[in-house]
Design a protein around this motif. Structure first.
Motif, PDB file in Angstrom:
ATOM      1  N   ASP A   5      -5.761   4.456   4.532  1.00 50.73           N
ATOM      2  CA  ASP A   5      -6.851   4.045   3.643  1.00 50.73           C
ATOM      3  C   ASP A   5      -8.135   3.662   4.366  1.00 50.73           C
ATOM      4  OD1 ASP A   5      -6.009   1.675   4.728  1.00 50.73           O
ATOM      5  OD2 ASP A   5      -5.628   0.675   2.828  1.00 50.73           O
ATOM      6  N   SER A   6      -8.180   3.851   5.677  1.00 44.84           N
ATOM      7  CA  SER A   6      -9.420   3.501   6.377  1.00 44.84           C
ATOM      8  C   SER A   6      -9.739   4.523   7.460  1.00 44.84           C
ATOM      9  CB  SER A   6      -9.303   2.099   6.984  1.00 44.84           C
ATOM     10  OG  SER A   6      -8.245   2.061   7.910  1.00 44.84           O
ATOM     11  N   THR A  34       0.849  -1.198   0.000  1.00 41.40           N
ATOM     12  CA  THR A  34       0.000   0.000   0.000  1.00 41.40           C
ATOM     13  C   THR A  34       0.882   1.243   0.000  1.00 41.40           C
ATOM     14  OG1 THR A  34      -1.737  -1.181   1.179  1.00 41.40           O
ATOM     15  CG2 THR A  34      -1.831   1.219   1.252  1.00 41.40           C
ATOM     16  N   HIS A  53     -13.460  14.427   4.405  1.00 45.61           N
ATOM     17  CA  HIS A  53     -14.839  14.072   4.080  1.00 45.61           C
ATOM     18  C   HIS A  53     -15.843  14.912   4.876  1.00 45.61           C
ATOM     19  CE1 HIS A  53     -13.353  11.881   7.507  1.00 45.61           C
ATOM     20  NE2 HIS A  53     -14.586  11.672   7.902  1.00 45.61           N
ATOM     21  N   ILE A 108      -5.773   7.646   0.638  1.00 39.50           N
ATOM     22  CA  ILE A 108      -5.901   6.813  -0.565  1.00 39.50           C
ATOM     23  C   ILE A 108      -7.314   6.783  -1.142  1.00 39.50           C
ATOM     24  CG2 ILE A 108      -5.660   4.460  -1.445  1.00 39.50           C
ATOM     25  CD1 ILE A 108      -3.312   4.169   0.573  1.00 39.50           C
ATOM     26  N   PRO A 109      -8.369   6.520  -0.355  1.00 40.67           N
ATOM     27  CA  PRO A 109      -9.699   6.392  -0.982  1.00 40.67           C
ATOM     28  C   PRO A 109     -10.168   7.660  -1.690  1.00 40.67           C
ATOM     29  CG  PRO A 109      -9.757   5.600   1.279  1.00 40.67           C
ATOM     30  CD  PRO A 109      -8.421   6.245   1.076  1.00 40.67           C
ATOM     31  N   LEU A 110      -9.696   8.831  -1.234  1.00 41.74           N
ATOM     32  CA  LEU A 110     -10.116  10.092  -1.836  1.00 41.74           C
ATOM     33  C   LEU A 110      -9.045  10.689  -2.744  1.00 41.74           C
ATOM     34  CD1 LEU A 110     -11.759  11.557   1.382  1.00 41.74           C
ATOM     35  CD2 LEU A 110     -12.877  10.353  -0.499  1.00 41.74           C
ATOM     36  N   ASN A 111      -7.880  10.051  -2.817  1.00 39.07           N
ATOM     37  CA  ASN A 111      -6.737  10.537  -3.582  1.00 39.07           C
ATOM     38  C   ASN A 111      -6.440  12.002  -3.270  1.00 39.07           C
ATOM     39  OD1 ASN A 111      -4.537  10.241  -5.274  1.00 39.07           O
ATOM     40  ND2 ASN A 111      -5.701  10.826  -7.098  1.00 39.07           N
ATOM     41  N   TYR A 130      -9.215   9.804   9.003  1.00 39.31           N
ATOM     42  CA  TYR A 130      -8.144   9.025   8.390  1.00 39.31           C
ATOM     43  C   TYR A 130      -6.898   9.319   9.211  1.00 39.31           C
ATOM     44  CZ  TYR A 130     -11.156   8.275   4.365  1.00 39.31           C
ATOM     45  OH  TYR A 130     -12.186   7.888   3.541  1.00 39.31           O
TER      46      TYR A 130
END
Length: 185
Positions: free
Chosen positions: A74-75, A22, A133, A109-112, A81
Protein backbone atom coordinates in the motif's frame (compact mmCIF):
# COMPACT_ATOMS: atom_id res chain seq x y z
CA UNK A 1 -10.06 -11.57 30.14
CA UNK A 2 -10.13 -15.05 28.63
CA UNK A 3 -7.00 -17.20 28.65
CA UNK A 4 -8.05 -18.60 25.28
CA UNK A 5 -8.08 -15.18 23.61
CA UNK A 6 -5.34 -13.11 25.22
CA UNK A 7 -5.34 -9.40 24.47
CA UNK A 8 -2.21 -7.74 23.09
CA UNK A 9 0.07 -6.42 25.79
CA UNK A 10 0.29 -3.00 24.10
CA UNK A 11 -2.44 -1.16 22.22
CA UNK A 12 -2.05 -0.80 18.45
CA UNK A 13 -0.06 2.24 17.37
CA UNK A 14 -2.63 4.42 15.53
CA UNK A 15 0.12 5.91 13.33
CA UNK A 16 1.29 2.54 12.05
CA UNK A 17 -1.05 0.33 9.98
CA UNK A 18 -1.77 -3.16 11.24
CA UNK A 19 -0.28 -5.30 8.45
CA UNK A 20 -2.30 -8.38 9.41
CA UNK A 21 -5.56 -6.45 9.03
CA UNK A 22 -4.36 -4.91 5.78
CA UNK A 23 -3.70 -8.43 4.49
CA UNK A 24 -7.12 -9.60 5.64
CA UNK A 25 -8.78 -6.77 3.70
CA UNK A 26 -6.87 -7.78 0.57
CA UNK A 27 -7.97 -11.39 1.11
CA UNK A 28 -11.58 -10.18 1.24
CA UNK A 29 -11.02 -8.16 -1.94
CA UNK A 30 -9.59 -11.27 -3.63
CA UNK A 31 -12.65 -13.30 -2.57
CA UNK A 32 -14.84 -10.69 -4.22
CA UNK A 33 -12.78 -10.61 -7.44
CA UNK A 34 -12.61 -14.43 -7.73
CA UNK A 35 -16.31 -14.90 -6.98
CA UNK A 36 -17.22 -12.32 -9.65
CA UNK A 37 -15.28 -14.51 -12.10
CA UNK A 38 -17.34 -17.56 -11.04
CA UNK A 39 -14.51 -19.51 -9.37
CA UNK A 40 -15.31 -21.96 -6.62
CA UNK A 41 -13.18 -20.81 -3.66
CA UNK A 42 -11.87 -22.80 -0.72
CA UNK A 43 -10.17 -21.38 2.37
CA UNK A 44 -7.91 -23.76 4.31
CA UNK A 45 -8.61 -24.18 7.99
CA UNK A 46 -6.23 -22.16 10.16
CA UNK A 47 -3.07 -20.31 9.19
CA UNK A 48 -0.77 -23.31 8.74
CA UNK A 49 -0.74 -23.62 4.95
CA UNK A 50 1.49 -21.57 2.68
CA UNK A 51 -1.50 -20.63 0.50
CA UNK A 52 -4.49 -18.50 1.41
CA UNK A 53 -7.05 -19.94 -1.02
CA UNK A 54 -7.68 -22.77 -3.42
CA UNK A 55 -9.46 -21.83 -6.63
CA UNK A 56 -11.42 -24.36 -8.65
CA UNK A 57 -11.87 -23.15 -12.20
CA UNK A 58 -14.48 -25.87 -12.89
CA UNK A 59 -13.52 -27.03 -16.37
CA UNK A 60 -15.15 -30.14 -17.72
CA UNK A 61 -14.24 -33.01 -17.74
CA UNK A 62 -11.05 -32.35 -15.72
CA UNK A 63 -10.67 -30.21 -12.62
CA UNK A 64 -7.88 -27.72 -12.05
CA UNK A 65 -7.20 -26.49 -8.53
CA UNK A 66 -4.84 -23.58 -7.92
CA UNK A 67 -3.17 -22.71 -4.61
CA UNK A 68 -3.15 -18.92 -4.29
CA UNK A 69 -1.06 -16.83 -1.90
CA UNK A 70 -2.28 -13.26 -1.40
CA UNK A 71 0.29 -10.48 -1.02
CA UNK A 72 -0.48 -6.80 -0.79
CA UNK A 73 1.27 -3.47 -0.78
CA UNK A 74 0.00 0.00 0.00
CA UNK A 75 2.94 2.39 -0.14
CA UNK A 76 5.53 3.52 -2.63
CA UNK A 77 9.22 2.82 -1.98
CA UNK A 78 11.78 4.09 -4.49
CA UNK A 79 8.95 4.78 -6.98
CA UNK A 80 7.60 1.18 -6.79
CA UNK A 81 4.98 -0.73 -4.87
CA UNK A 82 6.84 -3.63 -3.26
CA UNK A 83 6.09 -6.94 -1.61
CA UNK A 84 7.95 -10.22 -1.28
CA UNK A 85 7.08 -13.66 -2.64
CA UNK A 86 8.42 -15.19 0.57
CA UNK A 87 7.30 -16.63 3.87
CA UNK A 88 9.07 -16.37 7.20
CA UNK A 89 10.69 -19.28 8.96
CA UNK A 90 12.43 -18.16 12.10
CA UNK A 91 13.96 -14.85 11.07
CA UNK A 92 14.59 -15.89 7.44
CA UNK A 93 12.59 -15.00 4.34
CA UNK A 94 12.20 -18.14 2.22
CA UNK A 95 10.94 -17.81 -1.39
CA UNK A 96 7.79 -19.68 -2.34
CA UNK A 97 8.26 -22.52 -4.82
CA UNK A 98 5.97 -24.70 -6.92
CA UNK A 99 5.88 -27.15 -4.02
CA UNK A 100 4.20 -24.46 -1.87
CA UNK A 101 1.81 -22.56 -4.15
CA UNK A 102 0.81 -22.09 -7.79
CA UNK A 103 0.20 -18.33 -8.00
CA UNK A 104 0.82 -15.12 -6.10
CA UNK A 105 -2.11 -12.70 -6.26
CA UNK A 106 -0.54 -9.33 -5.44
CA UNK A 107 -2.87 -6.46 -4.60
CA UNK A 108 -1.74 -2.85 -5.06
CA UNK A 109 -4.20 -1.44 -2.55
CA UNK A 110 -4.28 2.31 -3.37
CA UNK A 111 -4.99 1.60 -7.05
CA UNK A 112 -7.03 -1.60 -6.51
CA UNK A 113 -4.95 -3.42 -9.12
CA UNK A 114 -4.21 -7.15 -9.05
CA UNK A 115 -1.20 -8.99 -10.41
CA UNK A 116 -1.74 -12.74 -10.96
CA UNK A 117 1.78 -14.16 -11.09
CA UNK A 118 2.83 -17.81 -11.57
CA UNK A 119 5.11 -18.74 -8.66
CA UNK A 120 7.89 -19.84 -11.04
CA UNK A 121 8.27 -16.21 -12.10
CA UNK A 122 8.78 -15.17 -8.47
CA UNK A 123 11.19 -17.87 -7.29
CA UNK A 124 14.44 -16.54 -8.80
CA UNK A 125 13.61 -12.92 -7.84
CA UNK A 126 11.29 -12.93 -4.82
CA UNK A 127 11.21 -9.13 -4.37
CA UNK A 128 8.18 -8.05 -6.37
CA UNK A 129 8.13 -4.47 -7.59
CA UNK A 130 5.11 -3.01 -9.34
CA UNK A 131 4.97 0.19 -11.38
CA UNK A 132 1.29 0.55 -12.37
CA UNK A 133 1.43 4.34 -11.99
CA UNK A 134 4.14 4.64 -14.67
CA UNK A 135 4.20 3.80 -18.34
CA UNK A 136 6.22 0.70 -17.61
CA UNK A 137 4.88 -1.96 -19.96
CA UNK A 138 8.34 -3.52 -20.33
CA UNK A 139 8.79 -4.04 -16.60
CA UNK A 140 9.16 -7.65 -15.50
CA UNK A 141 5.74 -8.04 -13.86
CA UNK A 142 3.51 -5.72 -15.89
CA UNK A 143 2.35 -8.54 -18.18
CA UNK A 144 0.71 -10.11 -15.09
CA UNK A 145 -1.40 -7.05 -14.29
CA UNK A 146 -5.05 -8.18 -14.07
CA UNK A 147 -3.98 -11.51 -15.67
CA UNK A 148 -6.99 -13.41 -14.32
CA UNK A 149 -7.03 -15.36 -17.59
CA UNK A 150 -4.08 -17.41 -16.32
CA UNK A 151 -6.55 -19.03 -13.93
CA UNK A 152 -9.15 -19.78 -16.61
CA UNK A 153 -9.62 -23.38 -17.69
CA UNK A 154 -7.70 -24.39 -20.78
CA UNK A 155 -9.85 -25.03 -23.81
CA UNK A 156 -10.43 -28.80 -24.17
CA UNK A 157 -9.94 -28.71 -27.94
CA UNK A 158 -8.58 -25.54 -29.46
CA UNK A 159 -10.68 -24.32 -32.38
CA UNK A 160 -9.53 -25.44 -35.81
CA UNK A 161 -8.80 -23.02 -38.58
CA UNK A 162 -9.21 -24.37 -42.09
CA UNK A 163 -7.63 -22.58 -45.01
CA UNK A 164 -8.57 -23.36 -48.59
CA UNK A 165 -7.86 -21.93 -51.96
CA UNK A 166 -8.72 -22.58 -55.58
CA UNK A 167 -6.02 -22.98 -58.15
CA UNK A 168 -7.29 -20.94 -61.13
CA UNK A 169 -5.01 -22.92 -63.45
CA UNK A 170 -6.54 -26.32 -62.49
CA UNK A 171 -9.07 -27.33 -65.21
CA UNK A 172 -10.84 -29.89 -62.97
CA UNK A 173 -13.08 -29.51 -59.96
CA UNK A 174 -14.19 -32.30 -57.61
CA UNK A 175 -17.86 -32.33 -56.71
CA UNK A 176 -18.58 -33.65 -53.21
CA UNK A 177 -21.74 -35.59 -54.26
CA UNK A 178 -20.04 -37.92 -56.70
CA UNK A 179 -16.40 -37.50 -55.90
CA UNK A 180 -15.71 -37.67 -59.65
CA UNK A 181 -13.70 -34.95 -61.29
CA UNK A 182 -15.63 -33.17 -64.03
CA UNK A 183 -14.17 -30.70 -66.47
CA UNK A 184 -15.06 -27.11 -65.87
CA UNK A 185 -17.06 -25.38 -68.58
Amino acid sequence: MSKLCPQPSQPDNPNRPNTKRTGERSEAAFLYQASQRRFAICKPWGDSERYDFILDNRPQPTVHLFRIQIKCTDSLRADAYETRATYESGHRHIPYTKRDIDFIAAHVIPLNIWYIIPVGVCTPQPMLRFYPHRNAKKMRLEKYREAWGLLDPPLPNPPLTIHSCIDPDDPEEVYPESGDPEPMA
